[in-house]
Design a protein around this motif. Structure first.
Motif, PDB file in Angstrom:
ATOM      1  N   LEU A 257     -92.624  17.317  41.985  1.00 32.01           N
ATOM      2  CA  LEU A 257     -91.840  16.288  42.908  1.00 32.01           C
ATOM      3  C   LEU A 257     -91.894  16.971  44.127  1.00 32.01           C
ATOM      4  O   LEU A 257     -92.136  18.194  44.384  1.00 32.01           O
ATOM      5  CB  LEU A 257     -90.539  16.030  42.607  1.00 32.01           C
ATOM      6  CG  LEU A 257     -90.167  15.000  41.282  1.00 32.01           C
ATOM      7  CD1 LEU A 257     -88.625  14.926  40.999  1.00 32.01           C
ATOM      8  CD2 LEU A 257     -90.915  13.637  41.675  1.00 32.01           C
TER       9      LEU A 257
ATOM     10  N   PRO B 232     -93.750  11.829  43.022  1.00 33.59           N
ATOM     11  CA  PRO B 232     -94.580  12.571  42.232  1.00 33.59           C
ATOM     12  C   PRO B 232     -95.467  13.355  42.999  1.00 33.59           C
ATOM     13  O   PRO B 232     -96.191  13.002  43.977  1.00 33.59           O
ATOM     14  CB  PRO B 232     -95.085  11.737  41.068  1.00 33.59           C
ATOM     15  CG  PRO B 232     -94.152  10.611  41.205  1.00 33.59           C
ATOM     16  CD  PRO B 232     -93.426  10.281  42.372  1.00 33.59           C
TER      17      PRO B 232
ATOM     18  N   PRO C 284     -87.902  15.704  37.545  1.00 36.21           N
ATOM     19  CA  PRO C 284     -88.601  14.952  36.733  1.00 36.21           C
ATOM     20  C   PRO C 284     -88.045  14.200  35.384  1.00 36.21           C
ATOM     21  O   PRO C 284     -88.113  13.262  35.055  1.00 36.21           O
ATOM     22  CB  PRO C 284     -90.244  15.384  36.669  1.00 36.21           C
ATOM     23  CG  PRO C 284     -90.150  16.425  37.743  1.00 36.21           C
ATOM     24  CD  PRO C 284     -88.677  17.027  37.938  1.00 36.21           C
TER      25      PRO C 284
ATOM     26  N   TRP D 281     -91.540  12.188  30.764  1.00 33.73           N
ATOM     27  CA  TRP D 281     -92.270  12.713  32.026  1.00 33.73           C
ATOM     28  C   TRP D 281     -93.325  13.712  31.168  1.00 33.73           C
ATOM     29  O   TRP D 281     -94.709  13.563  31.447  1.00 33.73           O
ATOM     30  CB  TRP D 281     -91.647  13.643  32.561  1.00 33.73           C
ATOM     31  CG  TRP D 281     -92.286  14.245  33.708  1.00 33.73           C
ATOM     32  CD1 TRP D 281     -92.537  13.643  35.175  1.00 33.73           C
ATOM     33  CD2 TRP D 281     -92.893  15.414  33.890  1.00 33.73           C
ATOM     34  NE1 TRP D 281     -93.291  14.507  35.904  1.00 33.73           N
ATOM     35  CE2 TRP D 281     -93.636  15.655  35.129  1.00 33.73           C
ATOM     36  CE3 TRP D 281     -93.001  16.543  32.958  1.00 33.73           C
ATOM     37  CZ2 TRP D 281     -94.308  16.799  35.657  1.00 33.73           C
ATOM     38  CZ3 TRP D 281     -93.754  17.705  33.448  1.00 33.73           C
ATOM     39  CH2 TRP D 281     -94.227  17.562  34.785  1.00 33.73           C
TER      40      TRP D 281
ATOM     41  N   THR E  36    -100.366   9.425  35.043  1.00 30.51           N
ATOM     42  CA  THR E  36     -99.698   9.783  36.088  1.00 30.51           C
ATOM     43  C   THR E  36     -99.353   8.628  36.943  1.00 30.51           C
ATOM     44  O   THR E  36     -98.305   8.881  37.882  1.00 30.51           O
ATOM     45  CB  THR E  36    -100.554  10.734  37.042  1.00 30.51           C
ATOM     46  OG1 THR E  36    -101.856  10.274  37.197  1.00 30.51           O
ATOM     47  CG2 THR E  36    -100.951  11.929  36.248  1.00 30.51           C
TER      48      THR E  36
ATOM     49  N   LEU F 246     -95.815   7.871  36.303  1.00 26.71           N
ATOM     50  CA  LEU F 246     -94.361   8.937  36.699  1.00 26.71           C
ATOM     51  C   LEU F 246     -93.552   8.231  37.596  1.00 26.71           C
ATOM     52  O   LEU F 246     -94.036   7.410  38.647  1.00 26.71           O
ATOM     53  CB  LEU F 246     -95.208   9.844  37.367  1.00 26.71           C
ATOM     54  CG  LEU F 246     -96.045  10.768  36.391  1.00 26.71           C
ATOM     55  CD1 LEU F 246     -96.807  12.057  37.186  1.00 26.71           C
ATOM     56  CD2 LEU F 246     -95.419  11.159  35.272  1.00 26.71           C
TER      57      LEU F 246
END
Length: 368
Positions: A297, A312, A335, A342, A351, A354
């Motif tokens: 993050l 992300p 996360p 996650w 991804t 996310l």
């Protein structure tokens, strides 16, 4: 971006992890009067179902009357709290996870914003939380002895309840860290001293007592930080030699894994190389380390408390450092507060699914 190596197993004593991803300890004040609820158990169970390799609990305080400044931080003592933790570990195991409690004494603290205060004054090495901030009393040698015993009792209870490891909280300006720091440890007895190795004595005795209580085959983790919440640039060890002199006696006393807290994992610890805190700790001690600090993050954890949101980010730099052997495990915080799945999403390469992070996640136990 390949994360295959992060999904290799890790085995050490009582730890048999399916991957290298650790849920970082993050204080959640959702345990009324110190007792974890069914929601707390579900919160950890969901992270185990989401394929976290090792869950480290939020800080949970030992049996000292002023070990906490918050009535809703969980205890790791007393029948009610320990029964709550038994429910937690049973549900985590049923979901295929492994877990350890982070055992904690806050030391000298600011008063909580709720107005709640413990029944006796906060205690620390010299009554100081930071330079010129006195909000408690200096511990007597009897207080220190009883506190060491309380750490050992918490570790023994963790093993008895079925936890897979324990983590000692020695970071971020709390009690053990207050003993490390010259500005908050002004003692002139055996627990003080002008050098960090001298001020290491309290922590070493805590580790030895825990090792005595859990035996040689139980994995013991300890968390450290150079920075303090009141000073992000602070260093206890200014070079690798001082780091070795600090950490090696703790390893000799019984610590198996060093959890090295940074605000940003990619920042070099010393000028000699780009090794981070965990990289240098592994280099000077030879034992496994956990890295942590803004993994996955943008922004950092402390910014989240100030209301900053995060998005992300790539794990490419993390993978580069992991693949060259800088550290063995990777702790992830925000996360996993926002998204119990996650780890599973990273493993599957999803991804695009996310989530970002907002301060609202700090105030909820997110279950999906």
């Amino acid at each position: 971006m390949s994360t295959n190596n992060l999904f290799s197993p890790f085995n050490l004593k009582t730890l048999n992890l399916k991957n290298r991803i650790v849920m970082a300890p993050m204080t959640r004040s959702f345990s009324p009067n110190g007792v974890p609820t069914e929601d707390v158990a579900s919160y950890y169970q969901k992270r185990a179902e989401g394929e976290v390799g090792l869950i480290l609990s939020e800080g949970t305080v030992i049996d000292r009357a002023s070990s906490s400044n918050d009535a809703n931080v969980p205890h790791f003592y007393g029948d009610a709290a320990l029964n709550g933790w038994k429910k937690v570990i049973d549900e985590v195991h049923a979901a295929g996870g492994q877990m350890g409690p982070q055992i904690w004494h806050m030391g000298i603290m600011d008063n909580h914003h709720s107005g709640w205060v413990p029944p006796v004054p906060f205690e620390g090495p010299s009554g100081l939380n930071r330079p010129d901030f006195r909000n408690g009393v200096a511990m007597s040698e009897k207080d220190i002895e009883d506190t060491i015993i309380a750490f050992g009792k918490a570790a023994a209870d963790a093993k008895r309840l079925g936890f897979d490891t324990i983590e000692i909280h020695g970071a971020h300006g709390y009690l053990i860290d207050q003993f490390f720091r010259a500005e908050t440890n002004l003692r002139d007895d055996i627990y003080g001293g002008k050098t960090l190795p001298e001020r290491n004595r309290f922590a070493i005795e805590v580790v030895k007592e825990i090792r005595k209580q859990v035996g040689n085959d139980f994995a013991v983790i300890m968390r450290f930080s150079q920075f303090k919440p009141s000073d992000y640039n602070y260093k206890l060890a200014h070079n690798p030699q001082e780091l070795e002199a600090w950490l090696t006696p703790l390893v000799d006393a019984g610590v198996d894994i060093l959890h090295c807290s940074q605000r940003r994992f990619w920042e070099p610890e010393f000028e000699e190389s780009d090794l981070n805190f965990a990289g240098w700790a592994k280099k000077v001690t030879g034992v496994p380390t956990i890295t942590v600090g803004s993994v996955g993050l943008s922004g950092d954890f402390f910014g989240a408390f100030a209301g900053e949101s995060s998005q992300p980010t790539s794990l490419e730099e993390l993978n580069r450092r992991f693949d060259r052997g800088d550290f063995d495990l990777v702790a992830v915080g925000r996360p996993l507060l926002s998204d119990p799945n996650w780890v599973a999403k990273i493993k599957a390469g999803k991804t695009d699914e996310l989530k970002g992070f907002s301060k609202e996640a700090l105030g909820a136990l997110i279950l999906e």
